[in-house]
Motif scaffolding. Structure first.
Motif, PDB file in Angstrom:
ATOM      1  N   ILE A  73       0.836  -1.209   0.000  1.00 15.03           N
ATOM      2  CA  ILE A  73       0.000   0.000   0.000  1.00 15.03           C
ATOM      3  C   ILE A  73       0.868   1.256   0.000  1.00 15.03           C
ATOM      4  CG2 ILE A  73      -1.676   1.308   1.354  1.00 15.03           C
ATOM      5  CD1 ILE A  73      -2.833  -1.375   2.304  1.00 15.03           C
TER       6      ILE A  73
ATOM      7  N   GLU B 117      -6.774   5.428   3.674  1.00 10.79           N
ATOM      8  CA  GLU B 117      -7.712   4.719   4.547  1.00 10.79           C
ATOM      9  C   GLU B 117      -7.326   3.249   4.671  1.00 10.79           C
ATOM     10  OE1 GLU B 117     -11.449   5.394   2.723  1.00 10.79           O
ATOM     11  OE2 GLU B 117     -11.703   7.422   3.550  1.00 10.79           O
ATOM     12  N   ALA B 118      -6.894   2.660   3.543  1.00  7.46           N
ATOM     13  CA  ALA B 118      -6.486   1.252   3.581  1.00  7.46           C
ATOM     14  C   ALA B 118      -5.240   1.065   4.446  1.00  7.46           C
ATOM     15  CB  ALA B 118      -6.235   0.743   2.165  1.00  7.46           C
TER      16      ALA B 118
ATOM     17  N   ASP C 282      -6.673   1.454   8.242  1.00  5.42           N
ATOM     18  CA  ASP C 282      -7.756   0.593   8.717  1.00  5.42           C
ATOM     19  C   ASP C 282      -7.467  -0.862   8.345  1.00  5.42           C
ATOM     20  OD1 ASP C 282     -10.044  -0.575   9.549  1.00  5.42           O
ATOM     21  OD2 ASP C 282     -11.378   0.414   8.107  1.00  5.42           O
TER      22      ASP C 282
ATOM     23  N   HIS D 299     -10.282  -2.501   6.280  1.00  3.06           N
ATOM     24  CA  HIS D 299     -10.737  -1.770   5.102  1.00  3.06           C
ATOM     25  C   HIS D 299     -11.151  -2.760   4.005  1.00  3.06           C
ATOM     26  CE1 HIS D 299     -10.576   0.958   1.608  1.00  3.06           C
ATOM     27  NE2 HIS D 299     -10.818   1.928   2.497  1.00  3.06           N
TER      28      HIS D 299
ATOM     29  N   LEU E 101     -10.647  -2.641   0.860  1.00  2.13           N
ATOM     30  CA  LEU E 101      -9.559  -2.939  -0.086  1.00  2.13           C
ATOM     31  C   LEU E 101      -8.660  -4.042   0.461  1.00  2.13           C
ATOM     32  CD1 LEU E 101      -8.135  -2.186  -2.726  1.00  2.13           C
ATOM     33  CD2 LEU E 101      -6.825  -0.484  -1.456  1.00  2.13           C
ATOM     34  N   ARG E 102      -8.359  -3.974   1.753  1.00  5.66           N
ATOM     35  CA  ARG E 102      -7.543  -5.022   2.375  1.00  5.66           C
ATOM     36  C   ARG E 102      -8.275  -6.373   2.350  1.00  5.66           C
ATOM     37  NH1 ARG E 102      -3.311  -4.076   6.193  1.00  5.66           N
ATOM     38  NH2 ARG E 102      -2.614  -1.908   6.241  1.00  5.66           N
TER      39      ARG E 102
END
Length: 425
Positions: free
Chosen positions: A205, A254-255, A258, A261, A263-264
């Motif tokens: 990320i 944000e990913a 969090d 999240h 995306l994660r």
């Protein structure tokens, strides 16, 4: 093999062999002289007494025994007196058969997988290596110095290109036999289960965020180029580019913060699917196998394996030539710790011994016939003078002892026969 070093000719046998040949010949000549004197002395009987008969019998039988053994020893390597007597010059005439027989002996007694496995099963290589590393022998000992020098000379004399090719071939063969897809899948599954994938995902990320920042101008240019004329006149293309860049930056931020999240979670699902397919999907495993074979066959990979072999060879040569340096400092301490582990950890010893046994058996199965052919072809390539000189150099001293023993034993037998003749004659 036409060129021969002077050391390999039969005319310059080792000093020990040459000196023993002189002793054996002088003893034979001495027996001839004694025999002549004894025959001359027998004409003076009874003044000379009965003992002269024993002397003559000893010398006569000693000459017969010495000449017979001289003929036998000489017939092994050449024609006695240069005469083409049948069944002489045995070794030069049969050198090809000797090479084939030696090769078959090596194959049947040393290089078959069953023999190697049986011999290796009785060896505890790991424990021996552990004892050596923990308490190496005296560095100043003559035996250790000689062994180190011999090992260095042997390694230096081996055909580097052929041996390197064998090592690379063995490594490539082992790598091609490994199914990497299930191993990678199991490692990935374990990493996900234990949470060890999180630092990797965080790093991905962060890398994506840095890449986005570095290519922000490229994204804006792409939006500008693909926007219509109206959007460019009204400046909406720039607004759209700002929205895209800001949205992506916000999503990545944000990913990164969090752990739960979306995306994660999506990336996690992808990793779990990949781990499952690597372990259970035959098509995926075939694809990974093809990729493995392509990597192994790549010239860059071959060059890397070549460099590994050369580095290992140089390190072994350096250690063999100077074992004191090799076992000194931090490297020596690490080796001693490894030796202690090998001595006291039964499971590690078992694994290492099993690996050594399988490696030895695999090497015998893969290269045993090649080694046998190498021995046979090498002996066939020697000319008669070379093989005669090498064998005579190896066993010439012992053969001259046979001549001496034959002379003395023959003399004793002659005395015994003469005594029996006088007793019952």
């Amino acid at each position: 093999m036409t060129a021969r070093s002077p050391r390999m000719t039969s005319s310059v046998a080792p000093n020990g062999s040459r000196s023993m040949r002189i002793v054996a010949t002088c003893l034979l000549v001495a027996m001839a002289v004694v025999y002549g004197l004894a025959r001359w002395g027998e004409g003076w009987q009874p003044a000379s007494g009965p003992w002269i008969g024993y002397v003559r019998s000893f010398a006569e039988a000693a000459m017969v025994g010495g000449l017979a053994d001289w003929f036998a020893v000489t017939a092994l390597f050449r024609h006695p007196l240069g005469l083409p007597i049948p069944h002489t010059a045995i070794i030069p005439r049969n050198k090809d058969r000797i090479g084939d027989t030696l090769a078959l002996f090596l194959r049947d007694n040393f290089l078959t997988p069953a023999v190697v496995a049986r011999r290796m099963a009785r060896l505890d290589i790991a424990a021996a290596a552990g004892r050596f590393l923990t308490a190496p022998p005296d560095m100043d000992g003559r035996l250790r110095k000689g062994a180190s020098r011999l090992l260095a000379d042997v390694m230096d004399a081996l055909d580097d290109e052929r041996l390197g090719g064998m090592v690379k071939g063995a490594i490539a063969h082992r790598l091609r036999g490994v199914e990497f897809a299930p191993l990678i899948g199991q490692a990935l599954e374990a990493a996900i289960r234990e949470g060890r994938h999180e630092p990797v995902m965080q790093a991905i990320i962060s890398w994506a965020s840095r890449t986005l920042d570095a290519n922000e101008g490229l994204i804006r240019q792409m939006v500008h180029d693909r926007a219509g004329t109206v959007m460019r006149w009204t400046g909406l293309d720039e607004t759209l580019a700002n929205a895209i860049v800001s949205g992506l930056q916000k999503l990545l931020a944000e990913a990164a913060e969090d752990p739960d999240h979306a995306l994660r979670q999506k990336a996690m699902e992808g990793l779990e699917t990949l781990a499952h397919r690597l372990q259970h999907d035959a098509e995926m495993q075939v694809r990974i196998g093809r990729l493995r074979d392509e990597i192994i066959g790549n010239p860059a990979m071959q060059a890397w394996m070549e460099s590994l072999w050369r580095q290992a060879r140089e390190a072994l040569l350096k250690a063999a030539r100077d074992p004191r340096t090799a076992l000194a400092g931090k490297f020596g301490e690490m080796l001693r710790q490894l030796g202690g582990m090998l001595e006291h950890d039964a499971e590690v010893r078992h694994l290492l011994n099993r690996f050594a046994r399988r490696m030895a058996v695999g090497t015998a199965a893969a290269y045993g016939d090649g080694i046998v052919r190498l021995v046979s072809e090498t002996v066939r390539g020697w000319d008669a003078h070379t093989i005669t000189a090498r064998l005579e150099q190896a066993v010439g001293r012992d053969l001259q002892y046979i001549r001496i023993n034959g002379t003395l034993v023959g003399g004793l037998v002659g005395v015994a026969i003469h005594a029996v003749g006088r007793q019952f004659g």
